[in-house]
Design an enzyme around this catalytic site. Structure first.
Site, PDB file in Angstrom:
ATOM      1  N   CYS A 172       0.851  -1.200   0.000  1.00 35.05           N
ATOM      2  CA  CYS A 172       0.000   0.000   0.000  1.00 35.05           C
ATOM      3  C   CYS A 172       0.879   1.240   0.000  1.00 35.05           C
ATOM      4  O   CYS A 172       2.094   1.152   0.159  1.00 35.05           O
ATOM      5  CB  CYS A 172      -0.979   0.016   1.177  1.00 35.05           C
ATOM      6  N   ASP A 551     -13.481  17.164 -34.394  1.00 34.65           N
ATOM      7  CA  ASP A 551     -13.092  17.905 -35.581  1.00 34.65           C
ATOM      8  C   ASP A 551     -13.516  17.058 -36.776  1.00 34.65           C
ATOM      9  O   ASP A 551     -13.431  15.827 -36.714  1.00 34.65           O
ATOM     10  CB  ASP A 551     -11.579  18.115 -35.583  1.00 34.65           C
TER      11      ASP A 551
END
Length: 856
Positions: A172, A551
């Site tokens: 962790c 686009d």
């Protein structure tokens, strides 16, 4: 003001832009050298700066004229002496974690307050930090100061003392923090950053590598230089760890069973104690060094719980706690390694050696020794070792490792091939165009590693929460142990046991691990499928997108016009095309090239033409068989007074569909009409429908074309809305309008022409990253293949990642809450508390691993 800063041997002179302070002239403009305290840049240049990041370097490069060099260098950084000015120093860093321009300002102010630097500049758009100092400036505090401000800094060019290590055993984020804190106590270590997500540690140090490895091992983790790591060593250490867990588990089982049969309580306690030593040696050792470096990680909490249990005579509880903790940690490590394999698999794609053509012979060379321009021979079935252009041979190449395309791509002489892709059929010779560190696969690996090391907003919040939660519960545990017995509310043993349970519950392992493992899994899966997501921030943003703007040219459409319709009038189709080919063959106009290409594909020959002439803005003319022929627009034939009434309806129809009309004829008659249009990509309709299927509400097209063209393409592509006749700045306004309507907006473009709109959108997505370095650098997400097929998958993966992150967080919090509630009625045992933590962590990891299996 002089436009030259200091003499330079680069191609372009450094320019002082308006408003900047020159280093060869004071701000007063009187010709005096600028003092060392001036805020202006020493040798700032908008184009070519001489810089070395992470190490001291001169920013004043010598030129050809030694006299000019001395005069200019004397005024570069200091007005004290010529000698001091030769050591004007500059460093450049990449900054991670900035999410708005105010972050850049925070870093500038934070570093400026140190008083060690003449100039600090942070560019939010490029995420770069430039620091300028005088002769004796130390850059040692830059990285640590940036970290304290909540960001990460990495030298753009690492010096020889910066090394990257693989670290095993972390389960962790608190493990990573403990390693950082411990190494920062060593005088020879200048800076250290540890990424739990990727299992990597970058250390700038002056001592030996072995000493760094030894210091990390004191905390109970294994560090090795990346190039020195071997799979055999990994396997041996992993087997040793599991043998220890199995042995201690057998001792606990023997002691437990024996306590009910033939063994005395003392013998059972001794077996439990031996199990504690076997499984607890590593966490207790790690806890000692963590406390020494002022870290409060899970090893400290577990060690305190186990030792406390032993002190109050709960030997079985203590042994079970430490055994469950060791088992849970081993399972977590094994599971986390699955997520890290995605990058290692990418690294293994490109071969380490290449066959080089040396005259008539083939020589095998390590790819690191191959230079640009050398010829590599690749046999069928082999992986391509380096990026380059085919100079001989034809083949089909499986580009899935780079672009995620499942179908092999045909490659001819002159085509580009990429390292790591597979040569399927023919033998080819490739001229190398990029060194091994500059290949597309190398850049992908680097970008993905960077992405996995960055913290997403959710992860950053959880880490802050855990940083507060753990010490608060730790202090609460001490209060529970001390005060109730003093107040006569129960026995010491009873409350010490409850306090120990609180210590175990104080470990937020499952919660802290909930986000990074999910993000690493998702980014790794995306990279394997030809999608680069440049960090957890962008993964989270992609999952929240509700509108996507495209686009038109080159994104929804091919970007290359094609002949879409022919109408022959006073000639056959073949005759019409032949005349058009003759007229257009010498024109450089894109539409002319389209017609020429179409004619050649049809195998039609041109006629014998002469006296070619371009009519600007209208068309072309040429003499064929003694007669003048024309090809051009409506305006050209109107000026020639050629009647167009017979084709008026045809012209109106073609123009209403957004197509370009090319009329072919003479000054007296019309031969025919050719219409040219940009065509929709084959994958566009499928991709856009896929986006709607995964929950995108608005699919919008942005184009500079006229209303008719836009309407036709929009209908064909099945977009929700379109904005036509837009300039680049108008595209920005369209994005803002969508945002004002409440949408989180992504913009898809080529990463270059659409830069303003990409920057304005909540998420910038570029296409065709395999062929364009700019696209890989500018966008937040890059689709490596030059099509939209991967977009629905990307949105689906991002949303799945967000769902799993939320599941993990809520699951971790609920488990912790239940454990806390069960402590005080006395229903929770120590081993149950450990199981609630390590068990929850393993479940959270396994849940996150599901992201590795998400498919298109």
């Amino acid at each position: 003001m002089s436009d030259k800063c200091c003499s330079s041997n680069t191609n372009e002179q450094s320019k002082i832009t308006p408003g900047e302070q020159g280093c060869c002239k004071s701000s007063s403009g009187e010709g005096e050298p600028a003092s060392t305290n001036d805020a202006g840049s020493c040798c700032s240049s908008s184009q070519n700066e001489i810089q070395t990041a992470g190490v001291s370097s001169s920013c004043c490069s010598s030129g050809n004229d030694s006299q000019n060099e001395i005069v200019q260098n004397a005024t570069c950084c200091s007005n004290n002496s010529i000698e001091s000015s030769f050591q004007c120093e500059k460093a450049e860093y990449k900054i991670f974690g900035m999410d708005c321009p105010s972050c850049a300002l925070t870093i500038e102010k934070g570093l400026s307050r140190l008083g060690e630097f003449q100039e600090v500049k942070v560019n939010y758009n490029t995420a770069k930090l430039k620091v300028t100092g005088s002769a004796n400036t130390s850059f040692d505090h830059v990285i640590s100061t940036v970290q304290k401000l909540g960001f990460t800094a990495e030298p753009i060019k690492q010096n020889k003392n910066v090394r990257t290590f693989n670290v095993e055993g972390m389960d962790c984020g608190s493990c990573a923090k403990s390693i950082e804190n411990h190494l920062n106590t060593i005088p020879e270590v200048k800076s250290v950053t540890v990424s739990f997500s990727t299992g990597k540690m970058k250390v700038e140090h002056d001592n030996k590598v072995e000493e760094i490895v030894k210091e990390v091992s004191k905390l109970g983790y294994r560090a090795s230089l990346m190039e020195n790591k071997t799979k055999l060593d990994e396997t041996a250490k992993s087997n040793s760890e599991y043998r220890s867990i199995i042995l201690s588990g057998m001792l606990i089982a023997l002691g437990f069973i024996g306590s009910y049969t033939v063994l005395s309580p003392i013998v059972s306690a001794m077996l439990y104690a031996l199990a504690i030593i076997l499984s607890g040696y590593k966490p207790v050792k790690s806890a000692y060094y963590a406390i020494k470096s002022r870290s409060l990680d899970m090893n400290v909490l577990m060690s305190a719980a186990v030792i406390g249990a032993a002190l109050i005579g709960e030997w079985f509880e203590g042994a079970t706690v430490v055994w469950l903790f060791a088992l849970g940690t081993a399972l977590q490590n094994r599971s986390i390694e699955q997520t890290r394999k995605s990058i290692r698999n990418l690294m293994d794609l490109a071969p380490s050696e290449a066959w080089i053509k040396d005259g008539t012979e083939l020589v095998k060379k390590p790819v690191e020794e191959v230079s640009v321009g050398e010829i590599v021979v690749i046999k069928p079935g082999d992986r391509i070792p380096l990026d380059g252009n085919i100079i001989h041979g034809e083949t089909s190449v499986n580009q899935a490792p780079i672009t995620g395309e499942s179908i092999p791509v045909d490659k001819l002489s002159g085509d580009t091939v990429y390292a790591g892709t597979i040569n399927e059929s023919g033998s080819i010779e490739v001229k190398v165009t990029k060194l091994v560190e500059d290949t597309a696969i190398s850049k992908i690996i680097h970008l993905v590693e960077e992405a996995q090391e960055q913290k997403a907003p959710t992860q950053a919040f959880i880490d802050k929460f855990a940083g507060i939660y753990t010490p608060v519960v730790f202090v609460f545990a001490l209060v529970v142990i001390i005060f109730p017995p003093l107040l006569g509310m129960g026995s010491w043993g009873e409350w010490i046991y409850k306090g120990l349970e609180l210590l175990v519950v104080a470990c937020p392992c499952a919660l802290v691990i909930s986000t990074p493992v999910a993000i690493v899994s998702a980014i790794g899966n995306a990279a394997k499928n030809g999608v680069l997501i440049k960090g957890g921030t962008f993964l989270e943003k992609a999952g929240r997108i509700k509108a996507i703007a495209f686009d038109k040219t080159g994104t929804l459409t091919e970007g290359r016009p094609k002949v879409s319709h022919l109408k022959a009038l006073a000639a056959s189709e073949e005759e019409l095309i032949s005349i058009a080919l003759t007229l257009e063959n010498y024109s450089t106009h894109p539409i002319a090239k389209t017609i020429v290409s179409y004619a050649k594909d049809k195998g039609i020959q041109e006629k014998n033409g002469q006296l070619y002439k371009s009519i600007v803005g209208k068309g072309v003319q040429a003499t064929i068989d003694g007669e003048i022929y024309y090809a051009g627009n409506v305006k050209l034939f109107e000026e020639l007074n050629v009647p167009l009434s017979s084709i008026q309806k045809e012209l109106q129809k073609i123009q209403s569909e957004g197509k370009t009309v090319v009329i072919v004829g003479t000054s007296t008659e019309l031969l025919g009409v050719i219409s040219v249009s940009d065509t929709i990509r084959e994958t566009t309709v499928k991709a856009l429908n896929g986006l709607k299927h995964v929950g995108i509400d608005e699919v919008v097209m942005l184009t500079g074309d006229n209303e008719g063209t836009a309407k036709m393409i929009a209908k064909e592509a099945n977009v929700s809305r379109f904005f036509a006749e837009l300039l680049p700045e108008d595209k920005v306004d369209a994005i803002k309008r969508l945002q004002q309507e409440g949408y989180k907006v992504a913009m898809v473009g080529d990463g270059i022409n659409d830069a303003p709109a990409l920057a304005t959108s909540d998420l910038g997505i570029a296409m065709g990253g395999a062929g364009t370095d700019t696209a890989m650098e500018t966008a937040d997400i890059v689709l490596m293949a030059d099509n939209l097929e991967k977009l629905p998958y990307t949105v689906k993966l991002s949303r799945k990642a967000l769902t799993i992150i939320k599941q993990n967080i809520w699951f971790s919090i609920i488990v912790k809450f239940i454990a806390l509630v069960l402590i005080f009625p006395g229903w929770l045992t120590l081993w149950m508390a450990v199981l609630s933590d390590t068990g929850a962590a393993v479940i959270v990891i396994l849940n996150a691993l599901r992201l590795l299996r998400v498919k298109e």
